[in-house]
Scaffold this motif. Structure first.
Motif, mmCIF file in Angstrom:
data_model
loop_
_atom_site.group_PDB
_atom_site.id
_atom_site.type_symbol
_atom_site.label_atom_id
_atom_site.label_comp_id
_atom_site.label_asym_id
_atom_site.label_seq_id
_atom_site.Cartn_x
_atom_site.Cartn_y
_atom_site.Cartn_z
ATOM 1 N N GLU A 181 0.830 -1.206 0.000
ATOM 2 C CA GLU A 181 0.000 0.000 0.000
ATOM 3 C C GLU A 181 0.863 1.254 0.000
ATOM 4 N N THR A 182 0.285 2.321 -0.511
ATOM 5 C CA THR A 182 0.845 3.656 -0.343
ATOM 6 C C THR A 182 -0.183 4.445 0.452
ATOM 7 N N VAL A 183 0.187 4.814 1.663
ATOM 8 C CA VAL A 183 -0.706 5.565 2.540
ATOM 9 C C VAL A 183 -0.552 7.052 2.232
ATOM 10 N N THR A 184 -1.655 7.706 1.915
ATOM 11 C CA THR A 184 -1.626 9.156 1.716
ATOM 12 C C THR A 184 -1.601 9.822 3.077
ATOM 13 N N ARG A 185 -0.578 10.669 3.287
ATOM 14 C CA ARG A 185 -0.412 11.331 4.584
ATOM 15 C C ARG A 185 -1.530 12.333 4.819
ATOM 16 N N ASN A 186 -1.925 12.451 6.069
ATOM 17 C CA ASN A 186 -2.928 13.421 6.497
ATOM 18 C C ASN A 186 -2.243 14.519 7.294
ATOM 19 N N LYS A 187 -2.892 15.643 7.412
ATOM 20 C CA LYS A 187 -2.354 16.697 8.275
ATOM 21 C C LYS A 187 -2.383 16.238 9.722
ATOM 22 N N ASP A 188 -3.336 15.379 10.050
ATOM 23 C CA ASP A 188 -3.453 14.806 11.385
ATOM 24 C C ASP A 188 -2.692 13.482 11.388
ATOM 25 N N ILE A 189 -1.520 13.451 12.018
ATOM 26 C CA ILE A 189 -0.674 12.251 12.021
ATOM 27 C C ILE A 189 -1.373 11.061 12.669
ATOM 28 N N GLU A 190 -2.357 11.334 13.509
ATOM 29 C CA GLU A 190 -3.105 10.257 14.158
ATOM 30 C C GLU A 190 -3.781 9.360 13.124
ATOM 31 N N LYS A 191 -4.283 9.933 12.041
ATOM 32 C CA LYS A 191 -4.919 9.131 10.982
ATOM 33 C C LYS A 191 -3.892 8.234 10.287
ATOM 34 N N ASP A 192 -2.672 8.756 10.085
ATOM 35 C CA ASP A 192 -1.599 7.940 9.502
ATOM 36 C C ASP A 192 -1.301 6.751 10.419
ATOM 37 N N LEU A 193 -1.198 7.020 11.708
ATOM 38 C CA LEU A 193 -0.889 5.978 12.684
ATOM 39 C C LEU A 193 -2.020 4.958 12.802
ATOM 40 N N GLU A 194 -3.250 5.406 12.676
ATOM 41 C CA GLU A 194 -4.394 4.484 12.716
ATOM 42 C C GLU A 194 -4.323 3.508 11.540
ATOM 43 N N ARG A 195 -3.962 4.007 10.366
ATOM 44 C CA ARG A 195 -3.867 3.134 9.195
ATOM 45 C C ARG A 195 -2.722 2.133 9.371
ATOM 46 N N LEU A 196 -1.587 2.610 9.870
ATOM 47 C CA LEU A 196 -0.466 1.710 10.115
ATOM 48 C C LEU A 196 -0.822 0.681 11.185
ATOM 49 N N ASP A 197 -1.547 1.086 12.203
ATOM 50 C CA ASP A 197 -1.990 0.176 13.252
ATOM 51 C C ASP A 197 -2.840 -0.947 12.654
ATOM 52 N N TYR A 198 -3.754 -0.581 11.780
ATOM 53 C CA TYR A 198 -4.595 -1.583 11.119
ATOM 54 C C TYR A 198 -3.731 -2.578 10.336
ATOM 55 N N LEU A 199 -2.760 -2.060 9.552
ATOM 56 C CA LEU A 199 -1.915 -2.925 8.731
ATOM 57 C C LEU A 199 -1.014 -3.812 9.597
ATOM 58 N N ILE A 200 -0.512 -3.274 10.696
ATOM 59 C CA ILE A 200 0.321 -4.054 11.616
ATOM 60 C C ILE A 200 -0.471 -5.228 12.184
ATOM 61 N N LYS A 201 -1.693 -4.976 12.592
ATOM 62 C CA LYS A 201 -2.528 -6.044 13.151
ATOM 63 C C LYS A 201 -2.957 -7.035 12.067
ATOM 64 N N GLU A 202 -3.347 -6.524 10.909
ATOM 65 C CA GLU A 202 -3.809 -7.388 9.814
ATOM 66 C C GLU A 202 -2.722 -8.363 9.364
ATOM 67 N N HIS A 203 -1.471 -7.908 9.351
ATOM 68 C CA HIS A 203 -0.377 -8.730 8.842
ATOM 69 C C HIS A 203 0.498 -9.340 9.939
ATOM 70 N N ASN A 204 0.076 -9.178 11.194
ATOM 71 C CA ASN A 204 0.792 -9.765 12.322
ATOM 72 C C ASN A 204 2.275 -9.361 12.312
ATOM 73 N N VAL A 205 2.518 -8.074 12.286
ATOM 74 C CA VAL A 205 3.864 -7.518 12.181
ATOM 75 C C VAL A 205 4.558 -7.555 13.541
ATOM 76 N N SER A 206 5.838 -7.985 13.531
ATOM 77 C CA SER A 206 6.617 -8.063 14.770
ATOM 78 C C SER A 206 7.738 -7.016 14.817
ATOM 79 N N GLU A 207 8.118 -6.466 13.671
ATOM 80 C CA GLU A 207 9.183 -5.464 13.608
ATOM 81 C C GLU A 207 8.893 -4.495 12.473
ATOM 82 N N ILE A 208 9.422 -3.289 12.616
ATOM 83 C CA ILE A 208 9.263 -2.271 11.570
ATOM 84 C C ILE A 208 10.651 -1.837 11.108
#
Length: 150
Positions: A29-56
């Motif tokens: 995915e390419t995440v389009t950045r928002n002025k509110d960084i919280e929205k960026d982090l929410e999207r990354l949080d979803y992807l981390i959980k969806e893909h069972n991520v252990s490291e970044i």
């Protein structure tokens, strides 16, 4: 557990994920950045959980002489934010020339300018993550398979 590769830009974040064994990186995915960084982090949080991520693995744009400039400092700050938010290890990975390499790959594949713009950050994230995965030592486990050291 999978690894997540990120190419942090001012307008987008390219995202790649490793396979379960940690051998290959795929752009997701390419995440389009928002002025509110919280929205960026929410999207990354979803992807981390969806893909069972252990490291970044976060791209770390250094200057060609190895010094850290403004974009590198932004990556350092983002890495600290990711660590505190997700409680996962975050590795800063030298990304010098990854966008150039991604652009060349897309040009060689004769991808149109419009399509290149949509996928270049995702491909840069793949290059960052694959470079990280390729740098790790390989061991042979008891089943006879080879896998990177954890």
């Amino acid at each position: 557990m999978r690894k997540m590769g990120l190419d942090l830009g001012t307008k987008t974040i390219g995202v790649a994920i490793s396979d379960e064994l940690g051998w290959t990186a795929q752009g997701i995915e390419t995440v389009t950045r928002n002025k509110d960084i919280e929205k960026d982090l929410e999207r990354l949080d979803y992807l981390i959980k969806e893909h069972n991520v252990s490291e970044i693995v976060l791209g770390y744009p250094k200057n060609m002489n190895g010094t850290v400039g403004e974009r590198g400092q932004a990556s350092e700050q983002f890495a600290e934010l990711l660590k505190s938010r997700f409680q996962l290890p975050v590795h800063l990975w030298d990304e010098r020339l990854t966008t150039v390499a991604a652009e060349k790959m897309l040009l060689d594949a004769d991808v149109s300018r419009k399509k290149r713009k949509k996928v270049i950050d995702k491909l840069a994230a793949v290059i960052i993550l694959q470079s990280y995965l390729d740098s790790r030592p390989i061991k042979r486990d008891l089943s006879g398979f080879y896998r990177p050291f954890e």
